[in-house]
Scaffold this active site. Sequence first.
Site, short mmCIF file in Angstrom:
data_model
loop_
_atom_site.label_atom_id
_atom_site.label_comp_id
_atom_site.label_asym_id
_atom_site.label_seq_id
_atom_site.Cartn_x
_atom_site.Cartn_y
_atom_site.Cartn_z
N SER A 104 0.90 -1.26 -0.11
CA SER A 104 -0.07 -0.16 0.01
C SER A 104 1.13 1.10 -0.10
O SER A 104 2.25 1.10 0.02
CB SER A 104 -0.85 0.03 1.21
OG SER A 104 -1.33 1.08 1.43
N TYR A 151 -4.03 -0.72 9.86
CA TYR A 151 -3.67 -0.90 8.40
C TYR A 151 -2.26 -0.40 8.23
O TYR A 151 -1.48 -1.25 7.42
CB TYR A 151 -4.63 0.10 7.69
CG TYR A 151 -4.48 -0.33 6.27
CD1 TYR A 151 -5.04 -1.39 5.53
CD2 TYR A 151 -3.92 0.38 5.17
CE1 TYR A 151 -4.99 -1.61 4.21
CE2 TYR A 151 -3.87 0.52 3.72
CZ TYR A 151 -4.56 -0.78 3.23
OH TYR A 151 -4.33 -0.95 2.15
N1 LIG Z 1 -8.25 -0.21 -3.20
C1 LIG Z 1 -7.15 0.46 -2.91
O1 LIG Z 1 -7.12 1.78 -3.23
C2 LIG Z 1 -6.07 -0.22 -2.27
C3 LIG Z 1 -4.77 0.67 -2.21
C4 LIG Z 1 -3.56 -0.12 -1.48
C5 LIG Z 1 -3.67 -1.50 -1.24
N2 LIG Z 1 -4.74 -1.89 -1.52
C6 LIG Z 1 -4.77 -3.66 -0.96
O2 LIG Z 1 -5.33 -4.20 -1.98
C7 LIG Z 1 -5.92 -5.47 -1.47
C8 LIG Z 1 -7.16 -5.72 -2.03
O3 LIG Z 1 -8.09 -4.56 -1.75
P1 LIG Z 1 -9.28 -4.01 -2.80
O4 LIG Z 1 -9.14 -2.61 -3.04
O5 LIG Z 1 -9.23 -5.05 -4.01
O6 LIG Z 1 -10.48 -4.42 -1.76
P2 LIG Z 1 -11.83 -5.39 -2.20
O7 LIG Z 1 -12.45 -4.74 -3.49
O8 LIG Z 1 -12.50 -5.04 -0.67
O9 LIG Z 1 -11.33 -6.63 -1.97
C9 LIG Z 1 -10.80 -7.44 -0.82
C10 LIG Z 1 -10.84 -8.75 -1.13
O10 LIG Z 1 -10.37 -9.50 -0.20
C11 LIG Z 1 -11.10 -10.42 0.34
N3 LIG Z 1 -11.35 -10.44 2.00
C12 LIG Z 1 -11.09 -9.59 2.93
N4 LIG Z 1 -11.30 -10.08 4.13
C13 LIG Z 1 -11.27 -11.21 4.06
C14 LIG Z 1 -11.12 -12.39 4.83
N5 LIG Z 1 -11.13 -12.04 6.49
N6 LIG Z 1 -10.63 -13.54 4.56
C15 LIG Z 1 -10.84 -13.84 3.21
N7 LIG Z 1 -10.67 -12.99 2.28
C16 LIG Z 1 -10.86 -11.66 2.55
C17 LIG Z 1 -12.82 -9.94 0.09
O11 LIG Z 1 -13.57 -10.99 -0.03
P3 LIG Z 1 -14.69 -11.17 0.99
O12 LIG Z 1 -15.05 -9.90 1.57
O13 LIG Z 1 -15.66 -11.73 0.26
O14 LIG Z 1 -14.12 -12.18 2.12
C18 LIG Z 1 -12.30 -9.56 -1.41
O15 LIG Z 1 -12.42 -10.47 -2.49
C19 LIG Z 1 -6.22 -5.34 -0.28
O16 LIG Z 1 -4.70 -5.91 0.70
C20 LIG Z 1 -5.85 -3.95 0.19
O17 LIG Z 1 -5.02 -3.38 1.46
C21 LIG Z 1 -5.84 -1.48 -1.84
#
Ligand SMILES: NC(=O)c1ccc[n+]([C@@H]2O[C@H](COP(=O)([O-])OP(=O)(O)OC[C@H]3O[C@@H](n4cnc5c(N)ncnc54)[C@H](OP(=O)(O)O)[C@@H]3O)[C@@H](O)[C@H]2O)c1
Length: 257
Positions: free
Chosen positions: A148, A161
Amino acid sequence: MENGLFDLDGKRALVTGAGRGIGLAVARALARQGADVALVARTQGQLQAAKEQIETETGRTVWVFPADLAEVKHVGRLFEEVVRATGGVDILVNCAGTTVREPSEDASLESFQRVMDVNLTEVLLLCQAFCRQRKQAGRPGRIINIGSLACHAARPTIAAYACSKMGVLALTRTLAVEWAKYGIHVNAIGPGYIATDLTAPLQADAQFSQWVLSKTPLNRWGRPEDLVGTAILLASRAGDFITGQIFYVDGGWTALV
Ligand SMILES: NC(=O)c1ccc[n+]([C@@H]2O[C@H](COP(=O)([O-])OP(=O)(O)OC[C@H]3O[C@@H](n4cnc5c(N)ncnc54)[C@H](OP(=O)(O)O)[C@@H]3O)[C@@H](O)[C@H]2O)c1
């Protein structure tokens, strides 16, 4: 360009957080490059939809494993299940993640612990299980951890986080130097602000969204697909001499003073 540098034919990848957002985009991209993919998340309906989409698009095999990665004591068993079903995985993408936004002075131990469990502890446990499997098979491997901007600098209200993602960076570097001898490459991707469910409340906040644009030289929110090129690089032969690195895919955010 050398032929096949980015091919993943014959590879199998495990992608966590693959039901939607960044994880889904990465899993689709790895399958388009020729990998069979195993998907983990909690929501069975999203996993099933992802499986159907990827199989239709790519013709690759897709396995789904509904699981809550916050249940850290079950992570080892989950990985064994994945190995039994797939025959073993060459690539591990740790993408599942969560956050809590609250003033640090009010943060509860429970919410801190939960974010650490999902974002960091289970990542360590999956990396360990992956390493053991690769050693036993006598085969190299690739680990890609999703970091991140919080690996780079701080922002208010996301202490848990930030600690978890700084931990992911530290873990990435430590495992890279420790497991190079096994042929396991460990790298991280640091996304900028990407439009997904995780950031939906931030996208909906006009003032915050404007702030994101003002900090992003490319002047837009990222899309999950913006991350897939780097993931393919790190998973494929093109990344043969890359380990211990974090790649910020952030529209220029970390370059701006
Ligand atoms: N979006 C951003 O701007 C951003 C920026 C920097 C880093 N990131 C990182 O990128 C990664 C993905 O984020 P995203 O933005 O794609 O988020 P997202 O759309 O909310 O997707 C998160 C995924 O993780 C799964 N997940 C969450 N909690 C879980 C648990 N306890 N057990 C199993 N699966 C779980 C969710 O599925 P379920 O809810 O069905 O479990 C979903 O498939 C994360 O690590 C986040 O910190 C995102």
